[in-house]
Scaffold this motif. Structure first.
Motif, PDB file in Angstrom:
ATOM      1  N   GLU A  62       0.835  -1.210   0.000  1.00  0.00           N
ATOM      2  CA  GLU A  62       0.000   0.000   0.000  1.00  0.00           C
ATOM      3  C   GLU A  62       0.867   1.256   0.000  1.00  0.00           C
ATOM      4  OE1 GLU A  62      -3.383   2.202   2.750  1.00  0.00           O
ATOM      5  OE2 GLU A  62      -2.988   0.076   3.089  1.00  0.00           O
ATOM      6  N   ALA A  63       1.913   1.256   0.822  1.00  0.00           N
ATOM      7  CA  ALA A  63       2.815   2.410   0.895  1.00  0.00           C
ATOM      8  C   ALA A  63       3.508   2.652  -0.444  1.00  0.00           C
ATOM      9  CB  ALA A  63       3.856   2.203   1.991  1.00  0.00           C
ATOM     10  N   LEU A  64       4.012   1.586  -1.059  1.00  0.00           N
ATOM     11  CA  LEU A  64       4.703   1.723  -2.342  1.00  0.00           C
ATOM     12  C   LEU A  64       3.754   2.203  -3.434  1.00  0.00           C
ATOM     13  CD1 LEU A  64       6.973  -1.433  -2.083  1.00  0.00           C
ATOM     14  CD2 LEU A  64       7.729   0.955  -2.013  1.00  0.00           C
ATOM     15  N   GLU A  65       2.507   1.734  -3.387  1.00  0.00           N
ATOM     16  CA  GLU A  65       1.515   2.200  -4.364  1.00  0.00           C
ATOM     17  C   GLU A  65       1.204   3.682  -4.165  1.00  0.00           C
ATOM     18  OE1 GLU A  65      -1.684  -0.582  -3.821  1.00  0.00           O
ATOM     19  OE2 GLU A  65      -0.749  -2.076  -5.128  1.00  0.00           O
ATOM     20  N   GLN A  66       1.118   4.124  -2.900  1.00  0.00           N
ATOM     21  CA  GLN A  66       0.893   5.551  -2.624  1.00  0.00           C
ATOM     22  C   GLN A  66       2.038   6.390  -3.192  1.00  0.00           C
ATOM     23  OE1 GLN A  66      -0.058   7.059   1.290  1.00  0.00           O
ATOM     24  NE2 GLN A  66      -1.059   5.143   1.838  1.00  0.00           N
ATOM     25  N   ILE A  67       3.257   5.934  -2.955  1.00  0.00           N
ATOM     26  CA  ILE A  67       4.434   6.665  -3.442  1.00  0.00           C
ATOM     27  C   ILE A  67       4.392   6.764  -4.961  1.00  0.00           C
ATOM     28  CG2 ILE A  67       6.952   6.596  -3.669  1.00  0.00           C
ATOM     29  CD1 ILE A  67       6.893   5.118  -0.884  1.00  0.00           C
ATOM     30  N   GLU A  68       4.146   5.642  -5.606  1.00  0.00           N
ATOM     31  CA  GLU A  68       4.102   5.624  -7.070  1.00  0.00           C
ATOM     32  C   GLU A  68       3.025   6.564  -7.598  1.00  0.00           C
ATOM     33  OE1 GLU A  68       3.398   2.511 -10.765  1.00  0.00           O
ATOM     34  OE2 GLU A  68       3.617   1.728  -8.747  1.00  0.00           O
ATOM     35  N   TYR A  69       1.862   6.546  -6.971  1.00  0.00           N
ATOM     36  CA  TYR A  69       0.763   7.407  -7.406  1.00  0.00           C
ATOM     37  C   TYR A  69       1.126   8.887  -7.237  1.00  0.00           C
ATOM     38  CZ  TYR A  69      -3.772   9.609  -7.734  1.00  0.00           C
ATOM     39  OH  TYR A  69      -4.825  10.431  -8.100  1.00  0.00           O
ATOM     40  N   ILE A  70       1.680   9.228  -6.093  1.00  0.00           N
ATOM     41  CA  ILE A  70       2.016  10.621  -5.798  1.00  0.00           C
ATOM     42  C   ILE A  70       3.139  11.117  -6.713  1.00  0.00           C
ATOM     43  CG2 ILE A  70       3.008  12.173  -4.047  1.00  0.00           C
ATOM     44  CD1 ILE A  70       1.520  10.372  -1.957  1.00  0.00           C
ATOM     45  N   GLN A  71       4.123  10.262  -6.977  1.00  0.00           N
ATOM     46  CA  GLN A  71       5.274  10.683  -7.768  1.00  0.00           C
ATOM     47  C   GLN A  71       5.050  10.605  -9.275  1.00  0.00           C
ATOM     48  OE1 GLN A  71       8.516   8.288  -6.178  1.00  0.00           O
ATOM     49  NE2 GLN A  71       8.940   9.814  -4.622  1.00  0.00           N
ATOM     50  N   SER A  72       3.992   9.933  -9.711  1.00  0.00           N
ATOM     51  CA  SER A  72       3.771   9.826 -11.153  1.00  0.00           C
ATOM     52  C   SER A  72       3.217  11.143 -11.692  1.00  0.00           C
ATOM     53  CB  SER A  72       2.800   8.685 -11.465  1.00  0.00           C
ATOM     54  OG  SER A  72       1.509   8.992 -10.969  1.00  0.00           O
ATOM     55  N   PRO A  73       3.649  11.513 -12.900  1.00  0.00           N
ATOM     56  CA  PRO A  73       3.137  12.750 -13.483  1.00  0.00           C
ATOM     57  C   PRO A  73       1.630  12.637 -13.723  1.00  0.00           C
ATOM     58  CG  PRO A  73       4.853  11.765 -14.870  1.00  0.00           C
ATOM     59  CD  PRO A  73       4.554  10.820 -13.747  1.00  0.00           C
ATOM     60  N   SER A  74       0.913  13.677 -13.411  1.00  0.00           N
ATOM     61  CA  SER A  74      -0.536  13.649 -13.621  1.00  0.00           C
ATOM     62  C   SER A  74      -0.831  14.004 -15.070  1.00  0.00           C
ATOM     63  CB  SER A  74      -1.227  14.633 -12.682  1.00  0.00           C
ATOM     64  OG  SER A  74      -0.914  15.951 -13.049  1.00  0.00           O
ATOM     65  N   GLU A  75      -2.064  13.740 -15.450  1.00  0.00           N
ATOM     66  CA  GLU A  75      -2.505  14.050 -16.832  1.00  0.00           C
ATOM     67  C   GLU A  75      -2.331  15.537 -17.124  1.00  0.00           C
ATOM     68  OE1 GLU A  75      -4.124  11.839 -19.103  1.00  0.00           O
ATOM     69  OE2 GLU A  75      -3.528  10.193 -17.820  1.00  0.00           O
ATOM     70  N   THR A  76      -2.573  16.374 -16.123  1.00  0.00           N
ATOM     71  CA  THR A  76      -2.504  17.825 -16.340  1.00  0.00           C
ATOM     72  C   THR A  76      -1.059  18.324 -16.471  1.00  0.00           C
ATOM     73  OG1 THR A  76      -2.594  18.222 -13.974  1.00  0.00           O
ATOM     74  CG2 THR A  76      -4.687  18.284 -15.176  1.00  0.00           C
ATOM     75  N   ASP A  77      -0.095  17.517 -15.990  1.00  0.00           N
ATOM     76  CA  ASP A  77       1.310  17.918 -16.083  1.00  0.00           C
ATOM     77  C   ASP A  77       1.888  17.674 -17.475  1.00  0.00           C
ATOM     78  OD1 ASP A  77       1.272  18.662 -13.457  1.00  0.00           O
ATOM     79  OD2 ASP A  77       2.213  16.837 -12.710  1.00  0.00           O
ATOM     80  N   GLN A  78       1.168  16.941 -18.285  1.00  0.00           N
ATOM     81  CA  GLN A  78       1.716  16.552 -19.592  1.00  0.00           C
ATOM     82  C   GLN A  78       1.310  17.514 -20.675  1.00  0.00           C
ATOM     83  OE1 GLN A  78       0.673  12.480 -20.223  1.00  0.00           O
ATOM     84  NE2 GLN A  78       1.582  11.835 -18.306  1.00  0.00           N
TER      85      GLN A  78
END
Length: 83
Positions: free
Chosen positions: A67-83
């Motif tokens: 769960e922690a690793l998934e949270q990190i991945e979600y938070i650190q991944s670029p969002s659709e609006t950042d692209q």
């Protein structure tokens, strides 16, 4: 109850993420420590990005660690609006 440590760690990490990590590390190993570490992952991802993977890997419970690793991945991944 171990889950209360999750909320405490989250609030503590909002003020001082490094101190929250240090506090969680002195808790008894097992559910209490794992819940505390999981509780501070969100804040640590923002405030301690260089340490957050190590913090997540120190969670003993495989489901909580995932769960922690998934949270990190979600938070650190670029969002659709950042692209």
């Amino acid at each position: 109850s171990p889950t209360i440590h999750r909320g405490i760690a989250n609030e503590f990490a909002k003020r001082d993420a490094s101190a929250a990590v240090a506090w969680s590390k002195i808790l008894p190993s097992g559910a209490i420590r794992d819940q505390a570490l999981l509780g501070l992952i969100f804040q640590a991802t923002h405030k301690l990005p260089e340490r957050v993977q190590e913090i997540a890997q120190s969670i003993q419970n495989p489901a909580f660690r995932k769960e922690a690793l998934e949270q990190i991945e979600y938070i650190q991944s670029p969002s659709e609006t950042d692209q």
